[in-house]
Design an enzyme around this catalytic site. Sequence first.
Site, PDB file in Angstrom:
ATOM      1  CG  ASP A  33      -2.192   0.828   1.049  1.00  0.00           C
ATOM      2  OD1 ASP A  33      -2.093   2.040   0.781  1.00  0.00           O
ATOM      3  OD2 ASP A  33      -3.298   0.251   1.150  1.00  0.00           O
ATOM      4  CB  ALA A 120     -22.965  -1.999  -6.255  1.00  0.00           C
ATOM      5  CE1 TYR A 150     -14.355   3.309  -6.673  1.00  0.00           C
ATOM      6  CE2 TYR A 150     -16.721   2.951  -6.741  1.00  0.00           C
ATOM      7  CZ  TYR A 150     -15.473   2.616  -6.254  1.00  0.00           C
ATOM      8  OH  TYR A 150     -15.354   1.588  -5.350  1.00  0.00           O
ATOM      9  CE  LYS A 154     -13.699  -0.234  -7.870  1.00  0.00           C
ATOM     10  NZ  LYS A 154     -12.491  -0.904  -7.370  1.00  0.00           N
ATOM     11  CG  ASN A 179     -21.993   1.491   1.311  1.00  0.00           C
ATOM     12  OD1 ASN A 179     -21.123   1.513   2.178  1.00  0.00           O
ATOM     13  ND2 ASN A 179     -22.635   2.574   0.923  1.00  0.00           N
ATOM     14  CD  GLU A 192     -16.447  10.956   6.080  1.00  0.00           C
ATOM     15  OE1 GLU A 192     -15.302  10.890   5.612  1.00  0.00           O
ATOM     16  OE2 GLU A 192     -16.997  12.031   6.369  1.00  0.00           O
ATOM     17  CD  GLN A 219     -30.567   9.615   0.154  1.00  0.00           C
ATOM     18  OE1 GLN A 219     -31.665   9.956   0.542  1.00  0.00           O
ATOM     19  NE2 GLN A 219     -29.491  10.377   0.298  1.00  0.00           N
ATOM     20  CB  THR A 220     -33.110   2.409  -0.841  1.00  0.00           C
ATOM     21  OG1 THR A 220     -33.136   2.379  -2.279  1.00  0.00           O
ATOM     22  CG2 THR A 220     -34.484   2.773  -0.304  1.00  0.00           C
ATOM     23  NE  ARG A 284     -25.526   0.960  -6.339  1.00  0.00           N
ATOM     24  CZ  ARG A 284     -24.634   1.929  -6.538  1.00  0.00           C
ATOM     25  NH1 ARG A 284     -23.826   2.290  -5.567  1.00  0.00           N
ATOM     26  NH2 ARG A 284     -24.569   2.544  -7.702  1.00  0.00           N
TER      27      ARG A 284
HETATM   28  P1  NAD Z   1      -9.675   1.901   1.064  1.00  0.00           P
HETATM   29  O1  NAD Z   1      -9.599   3.256   0.420  1.00  0.00           O
HETATM   30  O2  NAD Z   1      -9.762   1.830   2.541  1.00  0.00           O
HETATM   31  O3  NAD Z   1      -8.439   1.017   0.591  1.00  0.00           O
HETATM   32  C1  NAD Z   1      -7.818   1.163  -0.648  1.00  0.00           C
HETATM   33  C2  NAD Z   1      -6.320   1.230  -0.410  1.00  0.00           C
HETATM   34  O4  NAD Z   1      -5.654   1.355  -1.677  1.00  0.00           O
HETATM   35  C3  NAD Z   1      -5.903   2.456   0.420  1.00  0.00           C
HETATM   36  O5  NAD Z   1      -5.256   2.044   1.616  1.00  0.00           O
HETATM   37  C4  NAD Z   1      -4.973   3.222  -0.492  1.00  0.00           C
HETATM   38  O6  NAD Z   1      -3.871   3.826   0.174  1.00  0.00           O
HETATM   39  C5  NAD Z   1      -4.497   2.123  -1.446  1.00  0.00           C
HETATM   40  N1  NAD Z   1      -3.998   2.716  -2.680  1.00  0.00           N
HETATM   41  C6  NAD Z   1      -4.591   3.680  -3.434  1.00  0.00           C
HETATM   42  N2  NAD Z   1      -3.799   4.013  -4.456  1.00  0.00           N
HETATM   43  C7  NAD Z   1      -2.670   3.251  -4.341  1.00  0.00           C
HETATM   44  C8  NAD Z   1      -1.473   3.165  -5.099  1.00  0.00           C
HETATM   45  N3  NAD Z   1      -1.278   3.936  -6.175  1.00  0.00           N
HETATM   46  N4  NAD Z   1      -0.526   2.272  -4.712  1.00  0.00           N
HETATM   47  C9  NAD Z   1      -0.716   1.504  -3.613  1.00  0.00           C
HETATM   48  N5  NAD Z   1      -1.831   1.546  -2.861  1.00  0.00           N
HETATM   49  C10 NAD Z   1      -2.794   2.413  -3.221  1.00  0.00           C
HETATM   50  O7  NAD Z   1     -10.909   1.170   0.371  1.00  0.00           O
HETATM   51  P2  NAD Z   1     -11.652  -0.175   0.793  1.00  0.00           P
HETATM   52  O8  NAD Z   1     -12.972   0.209   1.330  1.00  0.00           O
HETATM   53  O9  NAD Z   1     -10.762  -1.038   1.597  1.00  0.00           O
HETATM   54  O10 NAD Z   1     -11.909  -0.814  -0.650  1.00  0.00           O
HETATM   55  C11 NAD Z   1     -11.076  -1.822  -1.188  1.00  0.00           C
HETATM   56  C12 NAD Z   1     -11.493  -2.111  -2.626  1.00  0.00           C
HETATM   57  O11 NAD Z   1     -12.868  -2.495  -2.682  1.00  0.00           O
HETATM   58  C13 NAD Z   1     -11.372  -0.917  -3.577  1.00  0.00           C
HETATM   59  O12 NAD Z   1     -10.969  -1.383  -4.835  1.00  0.00           O
HETATM   60  C14 NAD Z   1     -12.771  -0.380  -3.663  1.00  0.00           C
HETATM   61  O13 NAD Z   1     -13.009   0.340  -4.855  1.00  0.00           O
HETATM   62  C15 NAD Z   1     -13.570  -1.671  -3.593  1.00  0.00           C
HETATM   63  N6  NAD Z   1     -14.933  -1.431  -3.112  1.00  0.00           N
HETATM   64  C16 NAD Z   1     -15.129  -1.046  -1.816  1.00  0.00           C
HETATM   65  C17 NAD Z   1     -16.421  -0.806  -1.364  1.00  0.00           C
HETATM   66  C18 NAD Z   1     -16.690  -0.375   0.048  1.00  0.00           C
HETATM   67  O14 NAD Z   1     -17.849  -0.140   0.374  1.00  0.00           O
HETATM   68  N7  NAD Z   1     -15.669  -0.277   0.920  1.00  0.00           N
HETATM   69  C19 NAD Z   1     -17.508  -0.973  -2.228  1.00  0.00           C
HETATM   70  C20 NAD Z   1     -17.266  -1.342  -3.546  1.00  0.00           C
HETATM   71  C21 NAD Z   1     -15.964  -1.604  -3.980  1.00  0.00           C
HETATM   72  N1  GDD Z   2     -21.038   9.471   2.822  1.00  0.00           N
HETATM   73  C1  GDD Z   2     -22.157  10.054   3.271  1.00  0.00           C
HETATM   74  N2  GDD Z   2     -22.075  10.929   4.314  1.00  0.00           N
HETATM   75  N3  GDD Z   2     -23.340   9.769   2.669  1.00  0.00           N
HETATM   76  C2  GDD Z   2     -24.443  10.365   3.153  1.00  0.00           C
HETATM   77  C3  GDD Z   2     -24.428  11.261   4.224  1.00  0.00           C
HETATM   78  C4  GDD Z   2     -23.188  11.561   4.846  1.00  0.00           C
HETATM   79  O1  GDD Z   2     -23.071  12.326   5.790  1.00  0.00           O
HETATM   80  N4  GDD Z   2     -25.701  11.676   4.461  1.00  0.00           N
HETATM   81  C5  GDD Z   2     -26.471  11.061   3.559  1.00  0.00           C
HETATM   82  N5  GDD Z   2     -25.718  10.291   2.745  1.00  0.00           N
HETATM   83  C6  GDD Z   2     -26.229   9.536   1.591  1.00  0.00           C
HETATM   84  C7  GDD Z   2     -25.486   9.835   0.283  1.00  0.00           C
HETATM   85  O2  GDD Z   2     -25.916  11.077  -0.251  1.00  0.00           O
HETATM   86  C8  GDD Z   2     -25.924   8.641  -0.559  1.00  0.00           C
HETATM   87  O3  GDD Z   2     -27.156   8.915  -1.172  1.00  0.00           O
HETATM   88  C9  GDD Z   2     -26.069   7.522   0.476  1.00  0.00           C
HETATM   89  O4  GDD Z   2     -26.077   8.152   1.773  1.00  0.00           O
HETATM   90  C10 GDD Z   2     -24.949   6.496   0.442  1.00  0.00           C
HETATM   91  O5  GDD Z   2     -23.722   7.190   0.434  1.00  0.00           O
HETATM   92  P1  GDD Z   2     -22.301   6.434   0.535  1.00  0.00           P
HETATM   93  O6  GDD Z   2     -22.392   5.351   1.518  1.00  0.00           O
HETATM   94  O7  GDD Z   2     -21.267   7.491   0.780  1.00  0.00           O
HETATM   95  O8  GDD Z   2     -22.030   5.921  -0.942  1.00  0.00           O
HETATM   96  P2  GDD Z   2     -22.839   5.035  -2.017  1.00  0.00           P
HETATM   97  O9  GDD Z   2     -23.636   3.941  -1.389  1.00  0.00           O
HETATM   98  O10 GDD Z   2     -23.604   5.948  -2.890  1.00  0.00           O
HETATM   99  O11 GDD Z   2     -21.617   4.418  -2.805  1.00  0.00           O
HETATM  100  C11 GDD Z   2     -20.696   3.633  -2.035  1.00  0.00           C
HETATM  101  O12 GDD Z   2     -20.900   2.280  -2.263  1.00  0.00           O
HETATM  102  C12 GDD Z   2     -20.397   1.757  -3.463  1.00  0.00           C
HETATM  103  C13 GDD Z   2     -20.727   0.290  -3.559  1.00  0.00           C
HETATM  104  O13 GDD Z   2     -22.057   0.029  -3.330  1.00  0.00           O
HETATM  105  C14 GDD Z   2     -19.291   4.113  -2.289  1.00  0.00           C
HETATM  106  O14 GDD Z   2     -18.458   3.721  -1.200  1.00  0.00           O
HETATM  107  C15 GDD Z   2     -18.673   3.539  -3.503  1.00  0.00           C
HETATM  108  O15 GDD Z   2     -17.263   3.832  -3.495  1.00  0.00           O
HETATM  109  C16 GDD Z   2     -18.896   2.042  -3.499  1.00  0.00           C
HETATM  110  O16 GDD Z   2     -18.309   1.475  -4.632  1.00  0.00           O
END
Ligand code: NAD
Ligand code: GDD
Length: 327
Positions: A33, A120, A150, A154, A179, A192, A219-220, A284
């Site tokens: 990382d 997703a 994004y 993917k 998520n 976050e 929103q769901t 979603r």
């Molecule tokens: P995260 O941001 O906590 O972890 C990703 C890590 O990748 C970070 O620690 C970051 O420093 C590292 N990184 C970024 N660029 C880099 C680089 N150039 N070289 C080396 N390391 C690098 O995210 P996460 O929640 O642990 O997600 C992990 C994976 O799952 C990601 O690919 C994300 O898109 C995917 N994903 C996560 C969620 C979720 O809800 N957490 C949902 C859908 C997909």
């Molecule tokens: N983050 C965040 N913070 N979201 C909020 C807040 C807040 O304070 N208040 C309301 N929301 C609403 C956002 O506007 C959105 O409609 C919903 O909560 C969910 O937001 P997130 O959890 O931030 O993201 P997401 O579900 O739209 O997308 C996430 O999930 C994907 C996979 O299902 C992201 O983390 C993506 O990176 C991920 O790939």
Amino acid sequence: MTKTALVCGAGGFIGSHLVKRLKREGFWVRGVDLKFPPFAETEADDFAIGDLRDQYFCRQVADRKFDEVYQLAADMGGAGYIFTGEHDADVMHNSATINLNMLDACQKRNVRGMFYSSSACMYPEHNQLDPNNPNCAEDSAYPANPDSEYGWEKLFSERLYLAYNRNYGMRNRVARYHNIFGPEGTWEGGKEKAPAAVCRKVAMATNGGDVEIWGDGTQTRSFLYIEECLEGTIRLTRSDFEGPVNVGSEEMVTINQLVDIVAEIAGKKVHKRHIPGPLGVRGRNSDNRLIGQKLGWKPSASLRSGLEKTYEWIERQVHRNTKKAAA
Ligand code: NAD
Ligand code: GDD
């Protein structure tokens, strides 16, 4: 012989938990990382700090035929990061470069297969307009129309991993995460996601106080607890099914309901104040028919049980910060 695993993104939320899980299973683990995990010491046997956009660094870390390779590194965040449009170029460039380089390095090293974490967010926006009835079945992906860059990255990278399966005989596996949440995830700073943001806001609110929510809260979404995400990830990696397959929960809630559950866990009454903010899709939910069919397993834990553990951890972080600020 001891099995070996490479975890890219091991300083991140899911990667750092995955390292712990693989260590419990007896693997020798190398984490990679840009940074160490921020909330707890890594349990990896070896941790390489470096940039996976650099192809030479990728070749260095993939220096052996690892039994399992998990590619979780990405430039990502919640709605406040990916839906503002401000980071689009970096998100696409950084994540695509990481995937192109790591996949090529592993293929050259004759690694059998890699796990890739898609999202997703690759599903078409037009199927997620009705908050009560979103369609996220795997075969609804095309014609493609993700609502964020994004999501487009993917989708491109999913196709890249599967192309290496066809052309180079690799056994790559692709999951579409929905998520994921839990302790030791990003909970402040702008990246976050809703579960962590809501836990933080409720923990900081006084009893009877305001909690700001982006949008009207109708929103769901569904949210998957980290332990179940790891279980799905590992089962898919070791299966004969290449995916893409949803790894998510089917327990869909509105964001208003999410706030109510967290407030109840906290034992507080809060007033929801709806404010403008980045929203993403209207609805979603994971569709778990395919994962059930192919892996004979699907997530089953309740949202509330995961939120109880997450809230407890975030509340501790909030108190720790408050004490530090007062000192
Ligand atoms: P995260 O941001 O906590 O972890 C990703 C890590 O990748 C970070 O620690 C970051 O420093 C590292 N990184 C970024 N660029 C880099 C680089 N150039 N070289 C080396 N390391 C690098 O995210 P996460 O929640 O642990 O997600 C992990 C994976 O799952 C990601 O690919 C994300 O898109 C995917 N994903 C996560 C969620 C979720 O809800 N957490 C949902 C859908 C997909
Ligand atoms: N983050 C965040 N913070 N979201 C909020 C807040 C807040 O304070 N208040 C309301 N929301 C609403 C956002 O506007 C959105 O409609 C919903 O909560 C969910 O937001 P997130 O959890 O931030 O993201 P997401 O579900 O739209 O997308 C996430 O999930 C994907 C996979 O299902 C992201 O983390 C993506 O990176 C991920 O790939």
